[in-house]
Design a protein around this motif. Structure first.
Motif, mmCIF file in Angstrom:
data_model
loop_
_atom_site.group_PDB
_atom_site.id
_atom_site.type_symbol
_atom_site.label_atom_id
_atom_site.label_comp_id
_atom_site.label_asym_id
_atom_site.label_seq_id
_atom_site.Cartn_x
_atom_site.Cartn_y
_atom_site.Cartn_z
ATOM 1 N N UNK A 193 0.919 -1.147 -0.093
ATOM 2 C CA UNK A 193 0.019 0.100 0.143
ATOM 3 C C UNK A 193 0.857 1.204 -0.223
ATOM 4 N N UNK A 194 1.916 1.167 0.566
ATOM 5 C CA UNK A 194 2.885 2.460 0.597
ATOM 6 C C UNK A 194 3.812 2.340 -0.458
ATOM 7 N N UNK A 195 3.845 1.551 -1.356
ATOM 8 C CA UNK A 195 5.029 1.304 -2.506
ATOM 9 C C UNK A 195 6.362 1.436 -2.366
ATOM 10 N N UNK A 196 6.578 0.441 -1.329
ATOM 11 C CA UNK A 196 7.754 0.297 -0.699
ATOM 12 C C UNK A 196 8.603 -0.815 -1.415
ATOM 13 N N UNK A 197 9.517 -0.896 -1.719
ATOM 14 C CA UNK A 197 10.526 -1.822 -2.352
ATOM 15 C C UNK A 197 11.638 -2.524 -1.254
ATOM 16 N N UNK A 198 12.035 -1.910 -0.451
ATOM 17 C CA UNK A 198 13.133 -2.163 0.428
ATOM 18 C C UNK A 198 12.707 -1.666 1.901
ATOM 19 N N UNK A 199 12.433 -2.625 2.828
ATOM 20 C CA UNK A 199 11.986 -2.010 4.123
ATOM 21 C C UNK A 199 12.698 -2.676 5.387
ATOM 22 N N UNK A 200 12.469 -2.475 6.693
ATOM 23 C CA UNK A 200 12.728 -3.348 7.819
ATOM 24 C C UNK A 200 11.613 -2.921 8.847
ATOM 25 N N UNK A 201 11.478 -3.731 9.688
ATOM 26 C CA UNK A 201 10.355 -3.383 10.480
ATOM 27 C C UNK A 201 11.196 -2.659 11.909
ATOM 28 N N UNK A 212 22.011 1.167 16.406
ATOM 29 C CA UNK A 212 23.098 2.058 15.871
ATOM 30 C C UNK A 212 22.621 3.170 15.213
ATOM 31 N N UNK A 213 21.469 3.283 14.583
ATOM 32 C CA UNK A 213 21.072 4.356 13.924
ATOM 33 C C UNK A 213 19.601 4.643 14.357
ATOM 34 N N UNK A 214 19.321 6.055 14.588
ATOM 35 C CA UNK A 214 18.035 6.471 14.936
ATOM 36 C C UNK A 214 16.971 6.053 14.230
ATOM 37 N N UNK A 215 17.237 5.893 12.774
ATOM 38 C CA UNK A 215 16.029 5.730 11.822
ATOM 39 C C UNK A 215 15.459 4.515 12.061
ATOM 40 N N UNK A 216 16.275 3.412 12.707
ATOM 41 C CA UNK A 216 15.515 2.132 12.731
ATOM 42 C C UNK A 216 14.616 2.193 14.080
ATOM 43 N N UNK A 217 14.468 3.302 15.070
ATOM 44 C CA UNK A 217 13.808 3.220 16.114
ATOM 45 C C UNK A 217 12.289 3.426 15.701
ATOM 46 N N UNK A 218 11.436 2.759 16.461
ATOM 47 C CA UNK A 218 9.948 2.822 16.033
ATOM 48 C C UNK A 218 9.547 4.192 16.592
ATOM 49 N N UNK A 219 8.538 4.784 15.492
ATOM 50 C CA UNK A 219 7.812 6.083 15.842
ATOM 51 C C UNK A 219 6.460 5.463 16.125
ATOM 52 N N UNK A 220 5.931 5.594 17.462
ATOM 53 C CA UNK A 220 4.698 5.063 17.835
ATOM 54 C C UNK A 220 3.284 6.219 17.258
ATOM 55 N N UNK A 221 3.881 7.282 16.429
ATOM 56 C CA UNK A 221 2.740 8.074 16.170
ATOM 57 C C UNK A 221 2.645 7.675 14.269
ATOM 58 N N UNK A 222 3.355 7.075 13.840
ATOM 59 C CA UNK A 222 3.339 6.597 12.187
ATOM 60 C C UNK A 222 3.161 5.028 11.955
ATOM 61 N N UNK A 299 6.590 1.096 11.197
ATOM 62 C CA UNK A 299 6.602 1.156 12.593
ATOM 63 C C UNK A 299 5.364 0.381 13.290
ATOM 64 N N UNK A 300 4.258 0.182 12.662
ATOM 65 C CA UNK A 300 3.145 -0.537 13.101
ATOM 66 C C UNK A 300 3.405 -1.766 13.133
#
Length: 362
Positions: A193-201, A212-222, A299-300
């Motif tokens: 639905x988001x049109x993503x090709x490469x992801x991680x939970x 190691x990187x902040x981008x991997x931390x869960x955002x509870x709002x999104x 994130x979800x």
């Protein structure tokens, strides 16, 4: 008495001396002419020849050629016993390098995927397969054994794009992920639905180690995030950031690839650099478009990274013999050395390929 009967033409010739260059040329021309007549002319014949050359199947009729495979286990008898895939929308493969010490955690992970009729492939780096026989689903998984090899080594050798082409998504995960709050079907639906090709939970920040990187931390709002904001001098991630690790980036512990992305990523994996360090910074080139849009962290559906470096020895250093500590040190040194080699190869490839243009070069 008349001329002797003509010898039957054979292809390919049985030996270089079995026919002269002229007769071989004549035979080839005759076959090409016949092919043109059957397929509707020179254009169709040329297209067929080019197609056959691409597949390596020039000696076969096109209808018999199968260019891909899968990992479905087939029964030796009773074809009706083939397990039906109740998830008709998408097919997924979970592949992990595992050791017997993590069997309990892998059991939980595998069940999540098998319950959705997804395929599970285990790469046994400790050589112990029999120890997994007690799990009721063990015979439903694919088991591959090679001592002391990483998931990138296994993936390069056993997950060729043609072999896994039937799968819409490839989960190439570490064995130490907690999946209590993760559902693979919902995860895939979000990717689509988001049109993503490469992801991680996303990683649970309260329970995970080795973040190691902040981008991997869960955002509870999104539900999904594609970039991170960080105003530290060492990072400085903002709306102006165009690349990793601020945007267009996932970590190597739990990547998920679409079929199209995996076709590219498999070629990016270096055959001899088995630790995979440096790949994460270049995965965005396989995102089938703008990496800032096609790469994301979901994130979800999130996981816990337990940070257990099982390959090469256990992680509880207080109980380790000296030799195990030395092994972990050697592995980290090797990983760092491979990272430098990967960087050098990338830079050399960019310099030498005059036709390649960096799509993200601002």
């Amino acid at each position: 008495a008349g001329p002797p009967p003509a010898a039957a033409a054979t292809w390919p010739p049985s030996s270089p001396s079995s026919s002269s260059p002229r007769s071989r040329s004549s035979t080839t021309t005759s076959r090409a002419t016949a092919t043109q007549q059957r397929s509707g002319g020179k254009g169709a014949a040329a297209a067929r020849w080019n197609w056959n050359r691409r597949t390596g199947a020039e000696g076969l009729p096109r209808g018999i050629v199968q260019t891909s495979s899968d990992m479905f286990l087939r029964p030796l008898w009773d074809p009706a016993a083939n397990r039906a895939n109740k998830n008709d929308r998408h097919k997924a493969l979970l592949a992990m390098a595992v050791g017997i010490s993590q069997m309990q955690n892998v059991d939980v992970m595998a069940r999540k995927f098998l319950n959705e009729s997804y395929t599970v492939m285990l790469f046994h780096y400790d050589g112990n397969v029999d120890g997994w026989r007690s799990l009721e689903w063990s015979d439903k998984a694919i088991h591959i054994v090679a001592p002391n090899q990483t998931k990138w080594w296994f993936a390069k050798r056993f997950l060729h794009p043609s072999v896994v082409a039937i799968y819409d998504f490839i989960f190439l995960w570490d064995e130490d992920l907690g999946v209590e709050n993760f559902d693979p079907r919902r995860y895939i639906d979000i990717m689509v639905s988001e049109g993503l090709e490469i992801t991680q939970p996303a990683l649970d920040p309260d329970l995970s180690t080795d973040i190691h990187h902040r981008i991997t931390i869960r955002n509870k709002m999104t539900k999904v995030h594609r970039r991170v904001y960080d105003n530290r001098s060492s990072m400085n991630c903002s709306d102006d950031s165009k690349g990793p690790p601020c945007t267009g980036w996932v970590e190597g512990m739990a990547p998920v690839f679409s079929r199209a992305a995996w076709k590219c990523v498999w070629h990016l994996i270096q055959n001899d650099l088995i630790h995979g360090w440096g790949l994460d910074m270049k995965l965005g080139y396989c995102a089938q478009g703008d990496r800032a849009e096609k790469v994301g962290v979901i994130d979800s559906e999130y996981v816990v990274h337990q940070g257990i470096p099982s390959l090469g020895g256990p992680s509880d250093t207080s109980k380790l013999p000296r030799r195990s500590l030395d092994l972990r040190t050697h592995i980290r040194r090797q990983s760092s050395a491979e990272l430098e080699k990967f960087k050098e190869r990338w830079e050399k490839a960019v310099r030498e390929d005059d036709e390649w243009m960096d799509p993200f070069d601002a």
